[in-house]
Design a protein around this motif. Structure first.
Motif, mmCIF file in Angstrom:
data_model
loop_
_atom_site.group_PDB
_atom_site.id
_atom_site.type_symbol
_atom_site.label_atom_id
_atom_site.label_comp_id
_atom_site.label_asym_id
_atom_site.label_seq_id
_atom_site.Cartn_x
_atom_site.Cartn_y
_atom_site.Cartn_z
ATOM 1 N N MET A 74 0.840 -1.204 0.000
ATOM 2 C CA MET A 74 0.000 0.000 0.000
ATOM 3 C C MET A 74 0.872 1.250 0.000
ATOM 4 S SD MET A 74 -3.017 1.244 -0.314
ATOM 5 C CE MET A 74 -4.340 0.138 0.200
ATOM 6 N N ILE A 75 1.995 1.209 0.684
ATOM 7 C CA ILE A 75 2.920 2.350 0.654
ATOM 8 C C ILE A 75 3.371 2.605 -0.785
ATOM 9 C CG2 ILE A 75 5.282 3.047 1.272
ATOM 10 C CD1 ILE A 75 4.710 1.884 4.076
ATOM 11 N N ILE A 76 3.704 1.546 -1.508
ATOM 12 C CA ILE A 76 4.095 1.693 -2.915
ATOM 13 C C ILE A 76 2.953 2.306 -3.717
ATOM 14 C CG2 ILE A 76 4.646 0.413 -5.028
ATOM 15 C CD1 ILE A 76 6.212 -1.550 -3.166
ATOM 16 N N MET A 77 1.724 1.857 -3.475
ATOM 17 C CA MET A 77 0.567 2.385 -4.204
ATOM 18 C C MET A 77 0.362 3.876 -3.901
ATOM 19 S SD MET A 77 -0.271 -0.196 -5.912
ATOM 20 C CE MET A 77 -1.907 -0.107 -6.538
ATOM 21 N N VAL A 78 0.533 4.265 -2.647
ATOM 22 C CA VAL A 78 0.386 5.679 -2.270
ATOM 23 C C VAL A 78 1.492 6.503 -2.928
ATOM 24 C CG1 VAL A 78 0.431 7.311 -0.333
ATOM 25 C CG2 VAL A 78 -0.852 5.169 -0.121
ATOM 26 N N ARG A 87 -5.731 5.286 -18.361
ATOM 27 C CA ARG A 87 -5.642 4.029 -17.602
ATOM 28 C C ARG A 87 -4.755 4.146 -16.379
ATOM 29 N NH1 ARG A 87 -4.884 0.379 -22.772
ATOM 30 N NH2 ARG A 87 -4.350 2.405 -23.511
ATOM 31 N N LEU A 88 -3.970 5.201 -16.292
ATOM 32 C CA LEU A 88 -3.179 5.412 -15.086
ATOM 33 C C LEU A 88 -4.084 5.568 -13.857
ATOM 34 C CD1 LEU A 88 -0.447 7.846 -16.445
ATOM 35 C CD2 LEU A 88 -0.143 5.454 -15.787
ATOM 36 N N ASP A 89 -5.311 5.993 -14.079
ATOM 37 C CA ASP A 89 -6.272 6.125 -12.973
ATOM 38 C C ASP A 89 -6.624 4.782 -12.350
ATOM 39 O OD1 ASP A 89 -6.473 8.867 -12.885
ATOM 40 O OD2 ASP A 89 -8.190 8.954 -14.241
ATOM 41 N N ASN A 90 -6.267 3.688 -12.999
ATOM 42 C CA ASN A 90 -6.541 2.369 -12.427
ATOM 43 C C ASN A 90 -5.845 2.166 -11.096
ATOM 44 O OD1 ASN A 90 -8.238 1.644 -14.500
ATOM 45 N ND2 ASN A 90 -6.665 0.559 -15.649
ATOM 46 N N ILE A 91 -4.816 2.944 -10.823
ATOM 47 C CA ILE A 91 -4.145 2.864 -9.522
ATOM 48 C C ILE A 91 -5.144 3.111 -8.399
ATOM 49 C CG2 ILE A 91 -3.391 5.279 -9.525
ATOM 50 C CD1 ILE A 91 -1.265 2.495 -8.150
ATOM 51 N N TYR A 92 -6.086 4.032 -8.633
ATOM 52 C CA TYR A 92 -7.080 4.343 -7.609
ATOM 53 C C TYR A 92 -8.058 3.180 -7.410
ATOM 54 C CZ TYR A 92 -5.108 8.956 -8.305
ATOM 55 O OH TYR A 92 -4.235 10.005 -8.406
ATOM 56 N N LYS A 93 -8.347 2.459 -8.477
ATOM 57 C CA LYS A 93 -9.208 1.280 -8.364
ATOM 58 C C LYS A 93 -8.543 0.204 -7.515
ATOM 59 C CE LYS A 93 -11.548 1.836 -12.813
ATOM 60 N NZ LYS A 93 -11.727 1.256 -14.146
ATOM 61 N N VAL A 94 -7.260 -0.011 -7.746
ATOM 62 C CA VAL A 94 -6.530 -1.025 -6.968
ATOM 63 C C VAL A 94 -6.499 -0.629 -5.495
ATOM 64 C CG1 VAL A 94 -4.293 -2.142 -6.634
ATOM 65 C CG2 VAL A 94 -5.150 -1.740 -8.950
ATOM 66 N N ARG A 136 -0.714 7.449 5.637
ATOM 67 C CA ARG A 136 -1.809 7.342 4.668
ATOM 68 C C ARG A 136 -2.089 5.884 4.325
ATOM 69 N NH1 ARG A 136 -0.073 11.023 -0.027
ATOM 70 N NH2 ARG A 136 1.977 10.878 0.922
ATOM 71 N N ALA A 137 -1.044 5.076 4.198
ATOM 72 C CA ALA A 137 -1.230 3.645 3.929
ATOM 73 C C ALA A 137 -1.994 2.990 5.081
ATOM 74 C CB ALA A 137 0.117 2.965 3.717
ATOM 75 N N ASN A 138 -1.639 3.329 6.311
ATOM 76 C CA ASN A 138 -2.355 2.777 7.470
ATOM 77 C C ASN A 138 -3.810 3.198 7.483
ATOM 78 O OD1 ASN A 138 -0.500 1.138 8.645
ATOM 79 N ND2 ASN A 138 0.100 2.570 10.244
ATOM 80 N N LEU A 139 -4.069 4.456 7.188
ATOM 81 C CA LEU A 139 -5.461 4.922 7.149
ATOM 82 C C LEU A 139 -6.267 4.126 6.129
ATOM 83 C CD1 LEU A 139 -5.223 8.804 7.456
ATOM 84 C CD2 LEU A 139 -6.469 7.262 8.967
ATOM 85 N N LEU A 140 -5.663 3.854 5.005
ATOM 86 C CA LEU A 140 -6.362 3.111 3.956
ATOM 87 C C LEU A 140 -6.558 1.648 4.328
ATOM 88 C CD1 LEU A 140 -4.491 4.695 0.954
ATOM 89 C CD2 LEU A 140 -6.913 5.028 1.519
ATOM 90 N N LEU A 141 -5.533 1.038 4.909
ATOM 91 C CA LEU A 141 -5.606 -0.398 5.206
ATOM 92 C C LEU A 141 -6.289 -0.714 6.535
ATOM 93 C CD1 LEU A 141 -2.051 -1.633 4.173
ATOM 94 C CD2 LEU A 141 -4.232 -2.199 3.076
#
Length: 90
Positions: free
Chosen positions: A6-10, A38-45, A80-85
């Motif tokens: 998730m850190i990588i995704m953020v 399609r770069l917006d797919n990061i938000y879907k993941v 931010r990763a912790n908030l998301l996960l």
């Protein structure tokens, strides 16, 4: 998803936001208006891997909370990763 993933995704979402700002500055258009949408797919993941407490919200509310967390530069990438996960900070 692991916290490290998730850190990588953020970090990728941060880079995408920075790239988008530069594209807008240079061309007047962001990545979503062209071939790179399609770069917006990061938000879907990211959204598919958020904490279950967020999934009780409406789709619109989830999108709003997701962007508020990702755009909050006062928090570290790890926070931010912790908030998301986990739905909470470190």
């Amino acid at each position: 998803m692991t916290k490290e993933d998730m850190i990588i995704m953020v970090e990728v979402a941060d880079s995408l936001r920075e790239m988008d700002s530069e594209l807008i500055r240079l061309t007047g258009k962001g990545h979503s208006t062209g071939e790179f949408v399609r770069l917006d797919n990061i938000y879907k993941v990211i959204k598919h891997n958020i904490h279950s407490s967020y999934k009780e919200l409406t789709e619109e509310e989830i999108n709003k909370v997701l962007m508020e967390i990702l755009d909050n530069e006062d928090l570290s990438v790890g926070e931010r990763a912790n908030l998301l996960l986990e739905g909470k900070r470190d």
